[in-house]
Every structure is written in C-alpha cells, then in structure tokens.
Write an enzyme that holds these catalytic residues in place. Sequence first.
Site, PDB file in Angstrom:
ATOM      1  N   LYS A  24       0.844  -1.209   0.000  1.00 52.44           N
ATOM      2  CA  LYS A  24       0.000   0.000   0.000  1.00 52.44           C
ATOM      3  C   LYS A  24       0.873   1.250   0.000  1.00 52.44           C
ATOM      4  O   LYS A  24       0.635   2.187  -0.756  1.00 52.44           O
ATOM      5  CB  LYS A  24      -0.864  -0.006   1.253  1.00 52.44           C
ATOM      6  CG  LYS A  24      -1.493   1.334   1.597  1.00 52.44           C
ATOM      7  CD  LYS A  24      -2.377   1.280   2.816  1.00 52.44           C
ATOM      8  CE  LYS A  24      -1.660   1.511   4.095  1.00 52.44           C
ATOM      9  NZ  LYS A  24      -1.388   2.905   4.449  1.00 52.44           N
ATOM     10  N   ASN A  25       1.920   1.241   0.827  1.00 51.66           N
ATOM     11  CA  ASN A  25       2.717   2.463   1.002  1.00 51.66           C
ATOM     12  C   ASN A  25       3.732   2.685  -0.104  1.00 51.66           C
ATOM     13  O   ASN A  25       4.471   3.662  -0.087  1.00 51.66           O
ATOM     14  CB  ASN A  25       3.377   2.463   2.383  1.00 51.66           C
ATOM     15  CG  ASN A  25       2.336   2.625   3.478  1.00 51.66           C
ATOM     16  OD1 ASN A  25       1.176   2.950   3.201  1.00 51.66           O
ATOM     17  ND2 ASN A  25       2.712   2.374   4.709  1.00 51.66           N
ATOM     18  N   CYS A 118      -4.522  12.727  12.497  1.00 58.00           N
ATOM     19  CA  CYS A 118      -5.255  11.459  12.390  1.00 58.00           C
ATOM     20  C   CYS A 118      -5.106  10.753  13.741  1.00 58.00           C
ATOM     21  O   CYS A 118      -4.481  11.256  14.649  1.00 58.00           O
ATOM     22  CB  CYS A 118      -4.687  10.636  11.265  1.00 58.00           C
ATOM     23  SG  CYS A 118      -3.101  10.027  11.709  1.00 58.00           S
ATOM     24  N   ARG A 123       0.822  14.519  13.351  1.00 58.06           N
ATOM     25  CA  ARG A 123       1.409  14.226  12.040  1.00 58.06           C
ATOM     26  C   ARG A 123       1.422  15.458  11.132  1.00 58.06           C
ATOM     27  O   ARG A 123       0.712  15.545  10.147  1.00 58.06           O
ATOM     28  CB  ARG A 123       0.654  13.061  11.385  1.00 58.06           C
ATOM     29  CG  ARG A 123       0.805  11.805  12.226  1.00 58.06           C
ATOM     30  CD  ARG A 123       0.111  10.639  11.623  1.00 58.06           C
ATOM     31  NE  ARG A 123       0.853  10.128  10.473  1.00 58.06           N
ATOM     32  CZ  ARG A 123       0.358   9.161   9.701  1.00 58.06           C
ATOM     33  NH1 ARG A 123      -0.827   8.667   9.931  1.00 58.06           N
ATOM     34  NH2 ARG A 123       1.052   8.741   8.681  1.00 58.06           N
ATOM     35  N   ASP A 307       4.818   0.331  12.144  1.00 59.24           N
ATOM     36  CA  ASP A 307       3.568  -0.243  11.624  1.00 59.24           C
ATOM     37  C   ASP A 307       3.359  -1.685  12.078  1.00 59.24           C
ATOM     38  O   ASP A 307       2.318  -2.267  11.807  1.00 59.24           O
ATOM     39  CB  ASP A 307       3.529  -0.183  10.089  1.00 59.24           C
ATOM     40  CG  ASP A 307       3.419   1.241   9.608  1.00 59.24           C
ATOM     41  OD1 ASP A 307       3.618   1.470   8.400  1.00 59.24           O
ATOM     42  OD2 ASP A 307       3.162   2.124  10.437  1.00 59.24           O
ATOM     43  N   ARG A 399      -8.610  -0.161   4.852  1.00 58.12           N
ATOM     44  CA  ARG A 399      -7.706   0.806   4.212  1.00 58.12           C
ATOM     45  C   ARG A 399      -6.402   0.138   3.821  1.00 58.12           C
ATOM     46  O   ARG A 399      -5.748   0.548   2.868  1.00 58.12           O
ATOM     47  CB  ARG A 399      -7.401   1.959   5.180  1.00 58.12           C
ATOM     48  CG  ARG A 399      -8.596   2.831   5.500  1.00 58.12           C
ATOM     49  CD  ARG A 399      -8.158   4.041   6.254  1.00 58.12           C
ATOM     50  NE  ARG A 399      -7.008   4.646   5.591  1.00 58.12           N
ATOM     51  CZ  ARG A 399      -6.210   5.540   6.174  1.00 58.12           C
ATOM     52  NH1 ARG A 399      -6.442   5.903   7.417  1.00 58.12           N
ATOM     53  NH2 ARG A 399      -5.193   6.049   5.526  1.00 58.12           N
TER      54      ARG A 399
HETATM   55  C1  EPZ Z   1       4.464   6.707   6.386  1.00 57.18           C
HETATM   56  O1  EPZ Z   1       3.704   7.747   6.934  1.00 57.18           O
HETATM   57  C2  EPZ Z   1       3.505   5.530   6.274  1.00 57.18           C
HETATM   58  N1  EPZ Z   1       2.382   5.909   5.394  1.00 57.18           N
HETATM   59  C3  EPZ Z   1       2.990   5.163   7.660  1.00 57.18           C
HETATM   60  O2  EPZ Z   1       2.197   3.998   7.510  1.00 57.18           O
HETATM   61  C4  EPZ Z   1       4.181   4.821   8.559  1.00 57.18           C
HETATM   62  O3  EPZ Z   1       3.698   4.566   9.859  1.00 57.18           O
HETATM   63  C5  EPZ Z   1       5.147   6.006   8.590  1.00 57.18           C
HETATM   64  O4  EPZ Z   1       5.546   6.344   7.242  1.00 57.18           O
HETATM   65  C6  EPZ Z   1       6.403   5.691   9.391  1.00 57.18           C
HETATM   66  O5  EPZ Z   1       7.029   4.564   8.833  1.00 57.18           O
HETATM   67  C7  EPZ Z   1       2.597   5.943   4.058  1.00 57.18           C
HETATM   68  O6  EPZ Z   1       3.680   5.674   3.574  1.00 57.18           O
HETATM   69  C8  EPZ Z   1       1.412   6.317   3.215  1.00 57.18           C
HETATM   70  P1  EPZ Z   1       6.487  10.048   8.491  1.00 57.18           P
HETATM   71  P2  EPZ Z   1       4.300   9.254   6.952  1.00 57.18           P
HETATM   72  O7  EPZ Z   1       6.397  11.304   7.697  1.00 57.18           O
HETATM   73  O8  EPZ Z   1       5.213   9.432   5.807  1.00 57.18           O
HETATM   74  C9  EPZ Z   1       6.791  13.346  11.864  1.00 57.18           C
HETATM   75  C10 EPZ Z   1       0.347   2.636   7.823  1.00 57.18           C
HETATM   76  O9  EPZ Z   1      -0.034   2.081   8.849  1.00 57.18           O
HETATM   77  N2  EPZ Z   1       6.719  14.333  10.774  1.00 57.18           N
HETATM   78  O10 EPZ Z   1       7.618   9.100   8.210  1.00 57.18           O
HETATM   79  O11 EPZ Z   1       3.136  10.153   7.100  1.00 57.18           O
HETATM   80  C11 EPZ Z   1       5.482  12.570  11.994  1.00 57.18           C
HETATM   81  O12 EPZ Z   1       4.570  13.292  12.795  1.00 57.18           O
HETATM   82  C12 EPZ Z   1       0.809   4.069   7.870  1.00 57.18           C
HETATM   83  O13 EPZ Z   1       0.417   2.093   6.688  1.00 57.18           O
HETATM   84  C13 EPZ Z   1       6.813  15.691  11.078  1.00 57.18           C
HETATM   85  O14 EPZ Z   1       6.953  16.067  12.234  1.00 57.18           O
HETATM   86  O15 EPZ Z   1       5.130   9.227   8.281  1.00 57.18           O
HETATM   87  C14 EPZ Z   1       5.935  11.289  12.656  1.00 57.18           C
HETATM   88  O16 EPZ Z   1       6.030  11.490  14.051  1.00 57.18           O
HETATM   89  C15 EPZ Z   1       0.541   4.688   9.225  1.00 57.18           C
HETATM   90  N3  EPZ Z   1       6.745  16.601  10.065  1.00 57.18           N
HETATM   91  C16 EPZ Z   1       7.344  11.076  12.074  1.00 57.18           C
HETATM   92  O17 EPZ Z   1       7.753  12.341  11.538  1.00 57.18           O
HETATM   93  C17 EPZ Z   1       6.595  16.228   8.762  1.00 57.18           C
HETATM   94  O18 EPZ Z   1       6.560  17.093   7.869  1.00 57.18           O
HETATM   95  C18 EPZ Z   1       7.393  10.054  10.948  1.00 57.18           C
HETATM   96  O19 EPZ Z   1       6.383  10.415  10.033  1.00 57.18           O
HETATM   97  C19 EPZ Z   1       6.504  14.836   8.463  1.00 57.18           C
HETATM   98  C20 EPZ Z   1       6.569  13.914   9.489  1.00 57.18           C
END
Ligand code: EPZ
Length: 421
Positions: A24-25, A118, A123, A307, A399
């Site tokens: 998915k990701n 969410c 996030r 995850d 999802r």
């Molecule tokens: C991706 O989300 C995945 N989703 C998530 O999977 C996964 O949990 C996550 O990466 C971590 O591996 C997709 O790829 C669609 P991040 P993403 O940006 O990219 C902070 C699932 O279950 N952050 O790596 O949104 C954020 O708040 C989903 O399939 C900022 O502060 O996650 C988090 O604490 C859930 N500012 C950390 O970084 C930003 O601009 C990691 O988030 C971006 C992120």
Amino acid sequence: MALDYIEIKGGRRLEGEVQISGAKNAALPALATALLTSKKCVLQNVPDLQDISTMLKILEHFGARSQSFDSTYEIQIENLGSVEAPYDFVRKMRASVLLLGPLLARNGMARISLPGGCAIGVRPIDLHLKAMESMGAVISLQDGYVEARAKKLKGGEFTFGQVTVTGTINSMMAASLADGESRFLNCAKEPEVIFCGELLKSMGAKIEGLGTPTILVKGQTSLSGFSHKLIPDRIESGTYMVAAAMTKGEVLIRQTCPQYLEAVIRALKDSGANVELQSQDDILVKGANEICPLNIVTQPHPGFPTDMQAQFMTYLCLANGESQMMETIFENRFMHVPELMRLGAKITIQGSKATIKGNASLVGAPVMATDLRASASLVLAGLVAKGTTKVHRIYHLDRGYEKMEKKLALLGANIQRVPQA
Ligand code: EPZ
C-alpha cells in the site's frame, strides 16, 4: 458497509499458505508519481484497498483517466484539471500530501487541504513544506489549505529534522522536475522510498543515494511514463507472520520480501518462533509453544517498523513474562491498548513506553478499531481469545489489508465479516 464488523471465534491454529499483496505504502506514492508526466503509467500488483480507490478518485479529480484489469492499473494525466485537493479527500487519507510535490513540479501551483490530525498523532507536514521551500516554492496557509507556488522549482538543499517517509518521497518527486541539482539529507531508507526512487529513475529521473541518508536528484525537463510492478507489502507480511506465531501454527507467507523484514524476523526468532526462508520470496513461520518476552523499540527502517508495533503488542500479551515496547515514531500510537485490555490484556503505558505483562488469557468481547494497524492487532487478539470477539469500525482495516478475513479463513481461522445494513 461502514458498520460491518468482523466476528472471530478464537482458538484455531493457523496452517497453510497466504499470498501477500502489493505494498500500500508504495502504491500510493506510485500513483501520485503519474502526475509528473502526461504519458501513460502502468502499475502491476496493486492491492485492492480503500486507500487506493481514494487516491484514484483524487487523481481523477485532477484529470486522470484510469482503468484496471486484475491488479494492473493504467493511469494517464494528459491535462491537469484542478490543482486543489479538497478537504473531503484529504481527511480520508493523510497520504494525499503526496500530491503536493508532483502538482508543484508539473503545474507550479498546488492547494492541499491540511491533513487533520489522524488517530495516531498530529502528524504535521512542516518538513514537506520546508523541503519545497528549499526548492524555491512559496508556501502560504489559509482557511485550512496549504497553497504552494513556484514558477519553476530549482535545485535546493534540505536536511530533514526528522526522518519522514512521505516527506522524502515528496521531495524526490518535486526535485525530479526542478531546474538543477537537489540534495536531501537525513532521508528515509524505507523500501517504499527506494521503490519510488527506482520508479522515478525508470521515468528518466536522475537520482543517487536511494537507501542512504543522502539523496541527490538532478532535475529533468520532462519525464516519461512508467510500467512497474509493486513490491510486496512488508507490513501485511509481518502481520500474518505474527498470526502464525501467536496461534502456534505453521504458515507459508508467499511472494513476500524477506530482505525488508529483517527486524521483524529477528524479533520473532528472539521470541522463540521458528522462521525460515523457503525461497527468496517465501517465508515459513512455525509458532513455538513458549513465547519469550521481548523489549522492542520502533525505529525508521531498517529498525523495527512502527507499523508492526500494535500487532507485536498483541503477540507479547501471550509471552511467558513481561515485555516492553517503545514507540519512538508517533506520539500517540497506543490506541489499541485500551481495546486489548477489554480482552484481558495487562498493559501499562508511561509516555511512549508500554509494559506488557504477558501470560494473558484473552477472552473475546466486542472491541473497536481506531486506526489501521490497531484494527489488525484486535483481529489477531480475536484469533487466540476464548469465545467470540467482534471487531467494529473495520473500515480502518479495509484501508490497508486486502480481504484479511478471507485470507485468515483460508488459514483455518473461524472468522467472518458480518455485513450491517
Ligand atoms: C508513512 O507515513 C507511512 N504511510 C505510515 O504507515 C508509517 O507509519 C510512517 O511512514 C512511518 O514509517 C505511508 O507511507 C502512506 P512520516 P508518513 O512522515 O510518511 C513526523 C500505515 O499504517 N513528521 O515518516 O506520514 C510525523 O509526525 C501508515 O500504513 C513531522 O513532524 O510518516 C511522525 O512522528 C501509518 N513533520 C514522524 O515524523 C513532517 O513534515 C514520521 O512520520 C513529516 C513527518
């Protein structure tokens, strides 16, 4: 539909084979990448998931024509329609932020509704926006929308303050059509990031450093289409591996990606499960009678994936001792804990640390899913809980898991989806 629930009668040992779907990701950013070109793009091994149909609806809103046969999707965006991703779409799926980079690169302008916080935390997308600014974009926030403008993105340099998966992908996509060379530091190394980088390179993008913290992108004036097969879903794989170990079963995980699952395989082996590679794509998992407690810390790849945190928490409820789980990626990803406790789990939370007592004898009850991976952890609990467990709000599950109840039933679980009017 929305009120469907999954009913599980626990106690069955899982045996047999399960076929893993495409990731998915990787699929979500790959579909967004089609915005970077007016040529036809073909994606194979696409999973049949709610998030995928949401992303396709959004792209159709931007003028995409798409068709699918089996798990192969063709998508082409010859002329960009709107450039605004309305709240109604974005609220359903945070990954809509992946439209920002491509729209900005292709069209010089993007309006994306801010993703509401969410279930697993606030996030923010501040790092995405700063990365775009490093390439000359002007960002403004008004009435809940992010507006990004850039006549022509130019090569920039940006260090991510925190490893961000979609932030890294968004930046690579934007930089691929920028004027000049971009350098991004402290990048994510997830397999899905590497997949997207390879996809962009197959379109003519010039990218170096995939899988390392430093990624260099030399902008091109245009990109061709792509025809690519999605990598398997490592989180779906890990979820079924845990299901096999929890039920002391024996399951062959087919067409998966052992090389992306090292931390999960390590943790399962440390807990006493038997995990063997049957081929380069298949993993055989045999549950042990005794499950050893573990201390786990979630980390960016190649560390233990956040995850898989909820699923392992359910597993460790059955360990013969106390385990600890540290969630370092998201600030509120323990929403499954109160629901697991309704089933008899003994878990205490202090900040980002969960202490799992172990030796729990779980008893079935109605529970409520709160987010995608929490739903999976509740279904797993139902597999071993005495009596009947009903997992409500399984639209969260839909999802990210393709036909989960069917795949588990094929493995011998006593599980069914109960449709509600
Ligand atoms: C991706 O989300 C995945 N989703 C998530 O999977 C996964 O949990 C996550 O990466 C971590 O591996 C997709 O790829 C669609 P991040 P993403 O940006 O990219 C902070 C699932 O279950 N952050 O790596 O949104 C954020 O708040 C989903 O399939 C900022 O502060 O996650 C988090 O604490 C859930 N500012 C950390 O970084 C930003 O601009 C990691 O988030 C971006 C992120």
